[in-house]
Scaffold this motif. Structure first.
Motif, PDB file in Angstrom:
ATOM      1  N   LEU A 119       0.798  -1.228   0.000  1.00 19.03           N
ATOM      2  CA  LEU A 119       0.000   0.000   0.000  1.00 19.03           C
ATOM      3  C   LEU A 119       0.829   1.276   0.000  1.00 19.03           C
ATOM      4  N   ASP A 120       2.065   1.222   0.488  1.00 19.93           N
ATOM      5  CA  ASP A 120       2.909   2.412   0.503  1.00 19.93           C
ATOM      6  C   ASP A 120       3.677   2.599  -0.803  1.00 19.93           C
ATOM      7  N   ALA A 121       3.518   1.682  -1.750  1.00 13.92           N
ATOM      8  CA  ALA A 121       4.230   1.797  -3.029  1.00 13.92           C
ATOM      9  C   ALA A 121       3.721   3.009  -3.813  1.00 13.92           C
ATOM     10  N   LEU A 122       4.574   3.538  -4.653  1.00 16.53           N
ATOM     11  CA  LEU A 122       4.225   4.670  -5.508  1.00 16.53           C
ATOM     12  C   LEU A 122       3.193   4.255  -6.553  1.00 16.53           C
ATOM     13  N   ALA A 123       3.309   3.022  -7.046  1.00 18.02           N
ATOM     14  CA  ALA A 123       2.384   2.504  -8.059  1.00 18.02           C
ATOM     15  C   ALA A 123       2.346   0.985  -7.971  1.00 18.02           C
ATOM     16  N   GLN A 124       1.257   0.410  -8.478  1.00 21.33           N
ATOM     17  CA  GLN A 124       1.100  -1.048  -8.503  1.00 21.33           C
ATOM     18  C   GLN A 124       0.511  -1.471  -9.830  1.00 21.33           C
ATOM     19  N   LEU A 125       1.005  -2.591 -10.331  1.00 21.57           N
ATOM     20  CA  LEU A 125       0.464  -3.198 -11.544  1.00 21.57           C
ATOM     21  C   LEU A 125       0.167  -4.658 -11.242  1.00 21.57           C
ATOM     22  N   VAL A 126      -1.042  -5.101 -11.540  1.00 13.69           N
ATOM     23  CA  VAL A 126      -1.459  -6.485 -11.308  1.00 13.69           C
ATOM     24  C   VAL A 126      -1.377  -7.211 -12.647  1.00 13.69           C
ATOM     25  N   CYS A 127      -0.641  -8.314 -12.678  1.00 17.26           N
ATOM     26  CA  CYS A 127      -0.283  -8.964 -13.942  1.00 17.26           C
ATOM     27  C   CYS A 127      -0.563 -10.465 -13.954  1.00 17.26           C
ATOM     28  N   ARG A 128      -0.806 -10.972 -15.165  1.00 14.86           N
ATOM     29  CA  ARG A 128      -0.918 -12.412 -15.415  1.00 14.86           C
ATOM     30  C   ARG A 128       0.157 -12.784 -16.426  1.00 14.86           C
ATOM     31  N   VAL A 129       0.896 -13.845 -16.136  1.00 17.02           N
ATOM     32  CA  VAL A 129       1.962 -14.310 -17.025  1.00 17.02           C
ATOM     33  C   VAL A 129       1.344 -14.892 -18.295  1.00 17.02           C
ATOM     34  N   THR A 130       1.837 -14.463 -19.443  1.00 17.10           N
ATOM     35  CA  THR A 130       1.391 -15.021 -20.721  1.00 17.10           C
ATOM     36  C   THR A 130       2.435 -15.952 -21.325  1.00 17.10           C
ATOM     37  N   GLN A 131       3.688 -15.736 -20.934  1.00 16.80           N
ATOM     38  CA  GLN A 131       4.774 -16.562 -21.463  1.00 16.80           C
ATOM     39  C   GLN A 131       5.994 -16.384 -20.574  1.00 16.80           C
ATOM     40  N   GLN A 132       6.831 -17.407 -20.495  1.00 17.89           N
ATOM     41  CA  GLN A 132       8.104 -17.267 -19.802  1.00 17.89           C
ATOM     42  C   GLN A 132       9.182 -17.976 -20.609  1.00 17.89           C
ATOM     43  N   VAL A 133      10.374 -17.432 -20.531  1.00 14.45           N
ATOM     44  CA  VAL A 133      11.507 -17.968 -21.277  1.00 14.45           C
ATOM     45  C   VAL A 133      12.696 -18.029 -20.334  1.00 14.45           C
ATOM     46  N   GLU A 134      13.383 -19.162 -20.301  1.00 15.49           N
ATOM     47  CA  GLU A 134      14.588 -19.289 -19.487  1.00 15.49           C
ATOM     48  C   GLU A 134      15.781 -18.870 -20.326  1.00 15.49           C
ATOM     49  N   VAL A 135      16.545 -17.919 -19.786  1.00 14.73           N
ATOM     50  CA  VAL A 135      17.709 -17.385 -20.480  1.00 14.73           C
ATOM     51  C   VAL A 135      18.838 -17.231 -19.463  1.00 14.73           C
ATOM     52  N   GLY A 136      19.947 -17.902 -19.685  1.00 17.65           N
ATOM     53  CA  GLY A 136      21.067 -17.803 -18.750  1.00 17.65           C
ATOM     54  C   GLY A 136      20.634 -18.186 -17.350  1.00 17.65           C
ATOM     55  N   THR A 137      20.923 -17.337 -16.386  1.00 13.20           N
ATOM     56  CA  THR A 137      20.593 -17.607 -14.986  1.00 13.20           C
ATOM     57  C   THR A 137      19.192 -17.149 -14.611  1.00 13.20           C
ATOM     58  N   HIS A 138      18.451 -16.593 -15.573  1.00 14.19           N
ATOM     59  CA  HIS A 138      17.166 -15.970 -15.261  1.00 14.19           C
ATOM     60  C   HIS A 138      15.979 -16.545 -16.040  1.00 14.19           C
ATOM     61  N   ILE A 139      14.810 -16.240 -15.531  1.00 14.48           N
ATOM     62  CA  ILE A 139      13.557 -16.512 -16.234  1.00 14.48           C
ATOM     63  C   ILE A 139      12.968 -15.152 -16.576  1.00 14.48           C
ATOM     64  N   VAL A 140      12.629 -14.960 -17.842  1.00  9.31           N
ATOM     65  CA  VAL A 140      11.992 -13.720 -18.275  1.00  9.31           C
ATOM     66  C   VAL A 140      10.498 -13.995 -18.357  1.00  9.31           C
ATOM     67  N   PHE A 141       9.726 -13.254 -17.583  1.00 13.38           N
ATOM     68  CA  PHE A 141       8.274 -13.396 -17.570  1.00 13.38           C
ATOM     69  C   PHE A 141       7.661 -12.281 -18.410  1.00 13.38           C
ATOM     70  N   PHE A 142       6.853 -12.654 -19.384  1.00 11.81           N
ATOM     71  CA  PHE A 142       6.072 -11.702 -20.163  1.00 11.81           C
ATOM     72  C   PHE A 142       4.674 -11.733 -19.577  1.00 11.81           C
ATOM     73  N   ALA A 143       4.122 -10.574 -19.284  1.00 13.06           N
ATOM     74  CA  ALA A 143       2.845 -10.556 -18.575  1.00 13.06           C
ATOM     75  C   ALA A 143       1.932  -9.453 -19.069  1.00 13.06           C
ATOM     76  N   GLU A 144       0.647  -9.768 -19.071  1.00 15.84           N
ATOM     77  CA  GLU A 144      -0.371  -8.778 -19.400  1.00 15.84           C
ATOM     78  C   GLU A 144      -0.788  -8.079 -18.111  1.00 15.84           C
ATOM     79  N   VAL A 145      -0.889  -6.764 -18.175  1.00 13.03           N
ATOM     80  CA  VAL A 145      -1.280  -5.967 -17.007  1.00 13.03           C
ATOM     81  C   VAL A 145      -2.797  -5.841 -17.009  1.00 13.03           C
ATOM     82  N   HIS A 146      -3.439  -6.267 -15.920  1.00 13.81           N
ATOM     83  CA  HIS A 146      -4.900  -6.242 -15.815  1.00 13.81           C
ATOM     84  C   HIS A 146      -5.421  -5.063 -15.010  1.00 13.81           C
TER      85      HIS A 146
END
Length: 170
Positions: A119-146
């Motif tokens: 609640l103290d955050a400057l802004a909030q975005l609520v998201c659903r993952v549409t796709q994820q890709v593993e790259v190197g040491t990380h997972i990249v999450f692509f998400a739609e903002v609802h």
């Protein structure tokens, strides 16, 4: 150093520490990524967040594969991006750490799919993952903002391993 010497330096193999030092020159905002899995809240501080598309509204978030929050996000398929404001250094440090209940004493609401919203955050975005890709040491999450909301204020900035504020020319 001559131009020729600078060129030679760039041809040297890049170590992980050298890459970290160079990429640290890129200033970014600071967020806390949150999700809930099996009734347990998870959250971590992240600066690897970027808008991706306006139609539909999408963003991407990069999470280390070893992150407990990243693993929970992988299974839950929903998350919130809580953009921190100037002065939220302590909140950023709290969620960057491991261990104890990071949410203890933090004012939290719940998003449409159970994501914790700071609640103290400057802004909030609520998201659903549409796709994820593993790259190197990380997972990249692509998400739609609802859902998204913001309040007046200035963002918390991150540069060269330190939190700070942006200074604008007026």
């Amino acid at each position: 150093m001559t131009a020729e010497n600078r060129h030679d330096a760039r041809l040297q193999p890049l170590t992980p520490q050298a890459f970290r030092d160079v990429i640290g020159h890129f200033a970014s905002g600071v967020t806390v990524i949150t999700t809930t899995l099996d009734g347990v809240r998870h959250g971590t501080t992240a600066s690897a967040v970027s808008s991706l598309s306006l139609e539909p509204p999408m963003l991407l978030v990069c999470m280390n594969r070893s992150s407990a929050t990243g693993q929970a996000l992988l299974r839950s398929g929903a998350f919130a991006v809580n953009i921190l404001g100037e002065g939220d250094d302590e909140l950023a440090r709290r969620f960057a750490g491991k261990g104890d209940d990071k949410f203890a004493g933090v004012a939290v609401d719940t998003g449409e799919h159970g994501q914790p919203l700071l609640l103290d955050a400057l802004a909030q975005l609520v998201c659903r993952v549409t796709q994820q890709v593993e790259v190197g040491t990380h997972i990249v999450f692509f998400a739609e903002v609802h859902e998204a909301t913001a309040r007046p204020g200035e963002p918390l900035a991150y540069y060269r391993g330190k939190f700070g504020r942006l200074a604008f020319d007026r």
